[in-house]
Design an enzyme around this catalytic site. Structure first.
Site, mmCIF file in Angstrom:
data_model
loop_
_atom_site.group_PDB
_atom_site.id
_atom_site.type_symbol
_atom_site.label_atom_id
_atom_site.label_comp_id
_atom_site.label_asym_id
_atom_site.label_seq_id
_atom_site.Cartn_x
_atom_site.Cartn_y
_atom_site.Cartn_z
ATOM 1 N N GLY A 15 41.740 -23.085 36.028
ATOM 2 C CA GLY A 15 43.465 -23.468 36.567
ATOM 3 C C GLY A 15 43.808 -22.364 36.474
ATOM 4 O O GLY A 15 43.657 -20.926 35.614
ATOM 5 N N ARG A 29 43.824 -1.072 40.069
ATOM 6 C CA ARG A 29 44.468 0.160 41.375
ATOM 7 C C ARG A 29 44.328 1.163 39.496
ATOM 8 O O ARG A 29 43.456 2.294 39.887
ATOM 9 C CB ARG A 29 45.923 0.169 41.013
ATOM 10 C CG ARG A 29 46.449 -0.928 41.851
ATOM 11 C CD ARG A 29 47.776 -0.526 42.706
ATOM 12 N NE ARG A 29 47.551 -0.538 43.877
ATOM 13 C CZ ARG A 29 48.944 -1.369 44.487
ATOM 14 N NH1 ARG A 29 50.237 -1.318 44.400
ATOM 15 N NH2 ARG A 29 49.180 -1.647 45.623
ATOM 16 N N ARG A 76 36.447 -23.950 39.211
ATOM 17 C CA ARG A 76 35.514 -24.294 38.249
ATOM 18 C C ARG A 76 34.156 -24.448 38.096
ATOM 19 O O ARG A 76 34.209 -25.896 39.336
ATOM 20 C CB ARG A 76 36.399 -25.438 37.587
ATOM 21 C CG ARG A 76 37.626 -25.277 37.137
ATOM 22 C CD ARG A 76 38.176 -26.696 36.150
ATOM 23 N NE ARG A 76 39.408 -25.874 35.523
ATOM 24 C CZ ARG A 76 40.225 -26.272 35.645
ATOM 25 N NH1 ARG A 76 41.176 -27.224 36.400
ATOM 26 N NH2 ARG A 76 41.665 -26.418 34.381
ATOM 27 N N ASP A 132 48.437 -22.214 29.654
ATOM 28 C CA ASP A 132 48.726 -23.330 27.941
ATOM 29 C C ASP A 132 48.319 -22.289 26.865
ATOM 30 O O ASP A 132 48.660 -23.287 25.646
ATOM 31 C CB ASP A 132 46.919 -23.807 28.032
ATOM 32 C CG ASP A 132 46.357 -24.617 28.951
ATOM 33 O OD1 ASP A 132 47.482 -25.490 29.804
ATOM 34 O OD2 ASP A 132 45.289 -25.446 29.377
ATOM 35 N N MET A 174 52.433 -29.902 30.778
ATOM 36 C CA MET A 174 51.007 -29.685 30.756
ATOM 37 C C MET A 174 50.875 -28.583 29.518
ATOM 38 O O MET A 174 51.365 -28.490 28.458
ATOM 39 C CB MET A 174 50.502 -28.715 31.945
ATOM 40 C CG MET A 174 50.078 -29.628 33.069
ATOM 41 S SD MET A 174 49.237 -28.481 34.121
ATOM 42 C CE MET A 174 48.638 -29.965 35.423
ATOM 43 N N GLU A 227 50.704 -33.090 26.878
ATOM 44 C CA GLU A 227 49.875 -34.341 27.735
ATOM 45 C C GLU A 227 48.938 -34.367 26.734
ATOM 46 O O GLU A 227 47.688 -35.796 27.295
ATOM 47 C CB GLU A 227 49.254 -33.340 29.276
ATOM 48 C CG GLU A 227 48.519 -31.821 28.895
ATOM 49 C CD GLU A 227 47.372 -31.704 30.306
ATOM 50 O OE1 GLU A 227 47.655 -32.299 31.239
ATOM 51 O OE2 GLU A 227 47.588 -30.915 30.587
ATOM 52 N N HIS A 257 51.527 -30.206 38.174
ATOM 53 C CA HIS A 257 51.563 -28.893 38.782
ATOM 54 C C HIS A 257 52.435 -28.148 38.586
ATOM 55 O O HIS A 257 51.950 -26.576 38.922
ATOM 56 C CB HIS A 257 50.464 -29.136 39.450
ATOM 57 C CG HIS A 257 48.950 -29.453 39.250
ATOM 58 N ND1 HIS A 257 48.849 -30.949 39.139
ATOM 59 C CD2 HIS A 257 47.926 -28.901 38.840
ATOM 60 C CE1 HIS A 257 47.769 -31.122 38.458
ATOM 61 N NE2 HIS A 257 46.851 -29.687 38.353
ATOM 62 N N GLN A 259 54.482 -26.585 36.849
ATOM 63 C CA GLN A 259 54.283 -25.528 35.875
ATOM 64 C C GLN A 259 53.442 -24.524 36.206
ATOM 65 O O GLN A 259 52.894 -23.310 35.541
ATOM 66 C CB GLN A 259 53.895 -26.840 34.612
ATOM 67 C CG GLN A 259 54.794 -27.178 34.260
ATOM 68 C CD GLN A 259 54.116 -28.565 32.888
ATOM 69 O OE1 GLN A 259 54.764 -28.945 31.760
ATOM 70 N NE2 GLN A 259 53.405 -29.645 33.800
ATOM 71 N N ARG A 260 52.190 -24.933 37.303
ATOM 72 C CA ARG A 260 50.981 -23.195 36.878
ATOM 73 C C ARG A 260 51.617 -22.405 38.653
ATOM 74 O O ARG A 260 50.531 -21.753 38.423
ATOM 75 C CB ARG A 260 50.557 -24.751 37.920
ATOM 76 C CG ARG A 260 49.634 -25.024 36.833
ATOM 77 C CD ARG A 260 47.627 -24.238 36.257
ATOM 78 N NE ARG A 260 47.060 -24.681 37.735
ATOM 79 C CZ ARG A 260 46.307 -25.816 37.280
ATOM 80 N NH1 ARG A 260 46.030 -26.743 36.332
ATOM 81 N NH2 ARG A 260 45.524 -26.055 38.748
HETATM 82 O O1 F6P Z 1 44.327 -25.666 32.050
HETATM 83 C C1 F6P Z 1 45.424 -25.307 32.307
HETATM 84 C C2 F6P Z 1 45.411 -27.009 33.226
HETATM 85 O O2 F6P Z 1 47.131 -26.771 33.726
HETATM 86 C C3 F6P Z 1 46.012 -27.667 31.836
HETATM 87 O O3 F6P Z 1 47.546 -27.840 31.171
HETATM 88 C C4 F6P Z 1 45.576 -28.923 32.729
HETATM 89 O O4 F6P Z 1 45.311 -30.123 31.620
HETATM 90 C C5 F6P Z 1 44.811 -28.522 33.662
HETATM 91 O O5 F6P Z 1 44.361 -27.153 33.655
HETATM 92 C C6 F6P Z 1 44.418 -29.481 34.893
HETATM 93 O O6 F6P Z 1 43.709 -29.013 35.448
HETATM 94 P P1 F6P Z 1 43.620 -29.643 37.165
HETATM 95 O O7 F6P Z 1 44.646 -29.035 37.753
HETATM 96 O O8 F6P Z 1 42.576 -29.391 37.161
HETATM 97 O O9 F6P Z 1 43.748 -31.133 37.099
#
Ligand code: F6P
Length: 327
Positions: A15, A29, A76, A132, A174, A227, A257, A259-260
């Site tokens: 992720g 760099r 992945r 995480d 998450m 989660e 997502h 949060q990402r």
């Molecule tokens: O490991 C990061 C994460 O965002 C976790 O918090 C979450 O369970 C997982 O990845 C979600 O994965 P994907 O983006 O493959 O749904």
């Protein structure tokens, strides 16, 4: 005496997390500064297998420190689980003379790096890139601070509307099997309940607390659930609350997502830069097959197998603070 590292590859895997770009920039760099050749590998181990690899220069990483996501893309990789996939991937590194690897990712990504190092004697270094914060051997992971701040901003907004309507909100964040995002965001937003996998607070205990607060007319309620909590998540908890406490006006928000993404915070940019720099130093100094972390503001090098295997404990102090402050 370990082999001298002269050409390094860098990839992001698993992720994505905000700050990965800052880490890539630091690796590239620092590598160039030390006279190494640096190669970017696209889409993690998939790009290594498919030979999607390119030579990077200083300009390749210009104007990225502030950007979320990863310019190298991520994936992945299923094929990399098999020895045949790894053999193919390694051959593509050998073709270019790449003799060191920096892997930015989480648990699964480090497992891949460990296999490469064991099977082909390739020096690898891992950088903890995950929102995480579930890796042993570091106080910080790249992206965690940004993810928590994003969650806090969203939860503060939810509290406004919860307050306006006297509602109970169950907010799911998450974290996969870890509860750090829930714990930190929950404390920072003054949530009444925080449900995390590490301390399996039962839903019954939470219901008892909510019912007691209902009696004393404390109507704004925020429950933050990780989660990975054993209840199954916010929807499952809301169902139980609706049955047991029908007087509460209950709503669910799953942050997901959001949060990402986003521009990394100052902390994430700084730790990514520092860790990226030390990853290259590590490869050059023969400190191989370790994860570069920071503990008590000091660089810490944890063997990859330990970083993968061990769990990061949630401090008892935090758990106590949660109970006292949410009353
Ligand atoms: O490991 C990061 C994460 O965002 C976790 O918090 C979450 O369970 C997982 O990845 C979600 O994965 P994907 O983006 O493959 O749904």
């Amino acid at each position: 005496m370990s082999k001298k590292v002269t050409k390094i590859g860098v990839l992001t895997s698993g992720g994505d997390s905000p700050g990965m770009n800052a880490a890539i920039r630091a690796v590239v760099r620092t590598g160039l500064y030390n006279g190494l050749e640096v190669y970017g590998i696209i889409r993690g181990y998939n790009g290594m297998i498919e030979d999607d690899i390119f030579k990077m220069d200083s300009r390749s990483v210009a104007n990225i420190i502030q950007r979320g996501g990863t310019i190298l893309k991520t994936a992945r990789s299923k094929e990399f689980f098999d020895h045949e996939g790894r053999k193919k991937a390694y051959a593509n590194l050998v073709k270019r003379g790449i003799n060191g690897l920096v892997v930015i990712g989480g648990n699964g990504s480090f497992t891949g790096a460990l296999k490469l190092s064991q099977e082909f004697d390739l020096p690898c270094v891992g950088l903890p890139g995950t929102i995480d914060k579930d890796l042993y051997g570091t106080d910080f992971t790249i992206g965690f601070d940004t993810a928590v701040n994003t969650a806090i901003e969203a939860i503060d907004k939810i509290r406004d509307t919860a307050d306006a309507h006297d509602r109970l909100f169950i907010v799911e964040v998450m974290g996969r099997h870890a509860g750090y995002i829930a714990l930190h965001a929950g404390i920072a937003t003054g949530a009444e309940n925080i449900l995390i996998p590490e301390e399996d607070t039962s839903v019954e205990e939470m219901l008892a607390g909510l019912s007691e607060k209902e009696k004393r007319k404390k109507l704004v309620n925020l429950v933050i659930v990780a989660e990975g909590h054993s209840s199954g998540g916010a929807n499952q908890i809301a169902e139980i609350v609706k049955q047991q406490l029908p007087n509460l006006d209950t709503r669910v928000t799953i942050l997901g997502h959001i949060q990402r993404g986003g521009s990394p915070t100052c902390i994430d940019r700084l730790i990514a830069s520092r860790m990226g720099y030390h990853a290259v130093e590590s490869l050059m100094e023969g400190r191989h097959n370790v994860m570069v972390g920071i503990q008590d503001n000091t660089m810490k090098y944890t063997p990859l197998e330990i970083a993968i295997r061990e769990k990061q404990r949630v401090g008892d102090e935090w758990l106590k603070i949660v109970k006292i402050l949410a009353s």
